[in-house]
Scaffold this motif. Structure first.
Motif, mmCIF file in Angstrom:
data_model
loop_
_atom_site.group_PDB
_atom_site.id
_atom_site.type_symbol
_atom_site.label_atom_id
_atom_site.label_comp_id
_atom_site.label_asym_id
_atom_site.label_seq_id
_atom_site.Cartn_x
_atom_site.Cartn_y
_atom_site.Cartn_z
ATOM 1 N N ASN A 166 1.129 -1.228 -0.066
ATOM 2 C CA ASN A 166 -0.240 -0.107 0.161
ATOM 3 C C ASN A 166 0.719 1.332 0.081
ATOM 4 N N TYR A 167 2.197 1.146 -0.513
ATOM 5 C CA TYR A 167 2.898 2.628 -0.820
ATOM 6 C C TYR A 167 2.108 3.679 -1.511
ATOM 7 N N HIS A 168 1.419 3.590 -1.877
ATOM 8 C CA HIS A 168 0.413 4.750 -2.895
ATOM 9 C C HIS A 168 -0.366 5.231 -2.311
ATOM 10 N N LEU A 169 -1.154 4.645 -1.304
ATOM 11 C CA LEU A 169 -2.367 4.433 -0.727
ATOM 12 C C LEU A 169 -2.133 5.899 0.370
ATOM 13 N N LYS A 170 -3.466 6.385 0.153
ATOM 14 C CA LYS A 170 -3.035 7.678 1.477
ATOM 15 C C LYS A 170 -3.355 7.419 3.169
ATOM 16 N N THR A 171 -3.350 7.809 3.820
ATOM 17 C CA THR A 171 -3.137 6.987 5.344
ATOM 18 C C THR A 171 -3.214 8.295 6.589
ATOM 19 N N ASP A 172 -3.502 7.922 7.387
ATOM 20 C CA ASP A 172 -3.879 8.950 8.618
ATOM 21 C C ASP A 172 -2.320 8.357 9.587
ATOM 22 N N CYS A 173 -0.906 9.672 9.472
ATOM 23 C CA CYS A 173 -0.110 9.118 9.624
ATOM 24 C C CYS A 173 0.582 9.848 10.751
ATOM 25 N N GLN A 174 0.947 8.955 12.096
ATOM 26 C CA GLN A 174 1.967 9.420 13.311
ATOM 27 C C GLN A 174 2.556 8.919 12.965
ATOM 28 N N LEU A 175 3.963 9.309 14.036
ATOM 29 C CA LEU A 175 5.067 8.660 13.524
ATOM 30 C C LEU A 175 5.682 7.492 13.989
ATOM 31 N N ASP A 176 4.788 7.039 14.955
ATOM 32 C CA ASP A 176 4.915 5.790 15.219
ATOM 33 C C ASP A 176 3.525 4.819 14.340
ATOM 34 N N PRO A 177 3.736 4.975 12.887
ATOM 35 C CA PRO A 177 2.042 4.191 12.089
ATOM 36 C C PRO A 177 1.376 3.065 12.998
ATOM 37 N N LEU A 178 0.114 3.716 12.778
ATOM 38 C CA LEU A 178 -0.913 2.243 13.419
ATOM 39 C C LEU A 178 -1.036 1.825 13.079
ATOM 40 N N PHE A 179 -0.829 1.561 11.409
ATOM 41 C CA PHE A 179 -0.506 -0.050 10.293
ATOM 42 C C PHE A 179 0.578 -0.623 10.764
ATOM 43 N N ALA A 180 1.386 -0.664 11.402
ATOM 44 C CA ALA A 180 2.506 -1.073 11.866
ATOM 45 C C ALA A 180 2.594 -2.045 12.497
ATOM 46 N N TRP A 181 3.295 -3.526 11.799
ATOM 47 C CA TRP A 181 2.831 -4.835 12.126
ATOM 48 C C TRP A 181 2.792 -4.698 13.273
ATOM 49 N N PRO A 182 2.630 -6.061 14.571
ATOM 50 C CA PRO A 182 3.013 -6.083 15.602
ATOM 51 C C PRO A 182 4.088 -5.802 16.026
ATOM 52 N N GLU A 183 5.422 -6.735 15.980
ATOM 53 C CA GLU A 183 6.632 -6.426 15.914
ATOM 54 C C GLU A 183 7.341 -5.490 16.449
ATOM 55 N N TYR A 184 6.384 -4.322 15.383
ATOM 56 C CA TYR A 184 7.220 -2.765 15.196
ATOM 57 C C TYR A 184 7.250 -2.351 17.059
ATOM 58 N N GLU A 185 5.898 -2.730 17.523
ATOM 59 C CA GLU A 185 6.449 -2.158 18.718
ATOM 60 C C GLU A 185 6.637 -3.121 19.977
ATOM 61 N N ILE A 186 6.309 -3.934 18.982
ATOM 62 C CA ILE A 186 7.754 -4.840 20.444
ATOM 63 C C ILE A 186 9.190 -4.925 20.441
ATOM 64 N N VAL A 187 9.775 -4.485 19.108
ATOM 65 C CA VAL A 187 11.201 -4.277 18.939
ATOM 66 C C VAL A 187 11.649 -2.701 19.434
ATOM 67 N N LYS A 188 10.792 -1.789 19.352
ATOM 68 C CA LYS A 188 10.998 -0.171 19.728
ATOM 69 C C LYS A 188 10.661 -0.291 21.343
ATOM 70 N N PHE A 189 10.131 -1.067 21.822
ATOM 71 C CA PHE A 189 10.013 -0.741 23.207
ATOM 72 C C PHE A 189 10.918 -1.554 23.875
#
Length: 337
Positions: free
Chosen positions: A186-209
């Motif tokens: 979905n590179y081309h699709l519009k989204t509501d963006c946060q610096l830690d995106p909501l659409f990230a995989w669950p592993e994203y938050e686990i690695v960041k923590f």
């Protein structure tokens, strides 16, 4: 069995269903409308308070620190290892403050493509990880100034360029890893963006923590435990004098632990909702937005601590204030004449 495991993995990493509670009015009952409006008002007011008070305070403090360090370096042509790390830590936090401008649309979000959001997230994570680990390097210098250095650790403190290079490479690798965990669709699709995106995989938050809070915070606690609990050699400076020399590290460490703990716990709770395939409630969204603003407040207050508590910066500020006072006195004296 292998195909079933692959199917489960694909389902858990399909984030097309996820959205913010504030964007799904169908899930908000009539009884929750009033609470929803109240939470939106709270987010908006917090954003305005942050932009009006913390951002100017942080940017002014950061600019003053940069001017003082650069001016001192031009005068003596040398910079202490701790001051060099403090300068780079200041730059990282200034970059974090500029990234915080993404909260301006709140309670709405920045509208952009998935690709642009991933790029924004990458550079935010780079400054986030680098500031955390530069501070750890500063704590290491504080620790080894009081205790006889071990050969491996002394190499990093005696040659800070090597330590900074390792920190930046490590932060870059973690940021690349986090970008991969945002997914590749979905590179081309519009989204509501946060610096830690909501659409990230669950592993994203686990690695960041784990690598952005858990391990660094554990190492911070170890450094302070050794500093305060271990008996120093007879030739080492007194503990009070040593702490006074590196005074900014104490309030910065406390502020960093508190603010990043709050933020890290919130992104972990968001992961739990993802694993349960729930979008959460407006209250969950409110607390996540509060945690994000608190994280940016930490960058601003850290710069103020450096300006007010680090001796070269504090002395320079006091000198400017004394000169201003003398100029005002002279002006007043001449006006009376």
């Amino acid at each position: 069995l292998g195909s079933r495991a692959l199917l489960c993995w694909m389902i858990s990493h399909n984030m097309t269903w996820i959205s913010y509670p504030s964007k799904n009015f169908a899930f908000i009952s009539p009884e929750e409308i009033e609470a929803f409006i109240a939470s939106q008002n709270i987010i908006s007011r917090l954003m305005h308070c942050y932009m009006a008070f913390f951002v100017p305070m942080g940017l002014i403090a950061g600019l003053c620190i940069l001017i003082i360090f650069i001016k001192n370096y031009l005068q003596v042509k040398i910079m202490e290892n701790f001051d060099l790390l403090l300068l780079l830590f200041t730059i990282s936090n200034i970059i974090m403050i500029f990234f915080s401008f993404t909260v301006i649309p709140r309670p709405d979000y920045v509208k952009t493509t998935h690709f642009a959001c991933k790029i924004l997230s990458f550079f935010f994570n780079l400054s986030y990880f680098s500031s955390q680990h530069l501070f750890l390097l500063m704590l290491l210098i504080v620790l080894l100034e009081r205790f006889p250095p071990m050969p491996v650790l002394s190499q990093a403190t005696q040659n800070p360029i090597l330590g900074v290079g390792c920190v930046l490479i490590y932060a870059f690798c973690l940021s690349v890893c986090e970008s991969v965990l945002l997914g590749t669709d979905n590179y081309h699709l519009k989204t509501d963006c946060q610096l830690d995106p909501l659409f990230a995989w669950p592993e994203y938050e686990i690695v960041k923590f784990t690598f952005g809070f858990g391990i660094p915070s554990f190492l911070q606690i170890i450094c302070f435990t050794v500093l305060f609990a271990k008996e120093a050699p007879a030739e080492a400076p007194a503990l009070q004098l040593h702490i006074r020399t590196y005074l900014p590290v104490v309030p910065i460490s406390i502020t960093m632990l508190m603010c990043r703990l709050f933020y890290s716990v919130m992104i972990l709770l968001r992961t739990m909702l993802k694993l349960q395939e729930k979008i959460g409630t407006p209250q969950n969204e409110l607390v996540m937005n509060i945690a994000e603003i608190v994280l940016f407040c930490e960058s601003c207050t850290s710069l103020v601590f450096v300006l007010c508590l680090h001796k070269p910066c504090k002395d320079a500020v006091l000198k400017v204030l004394r000169n201003c006072k003398m100029e005002n006195s002279m002006f007043e004296l001449n006006r009376r004449k």
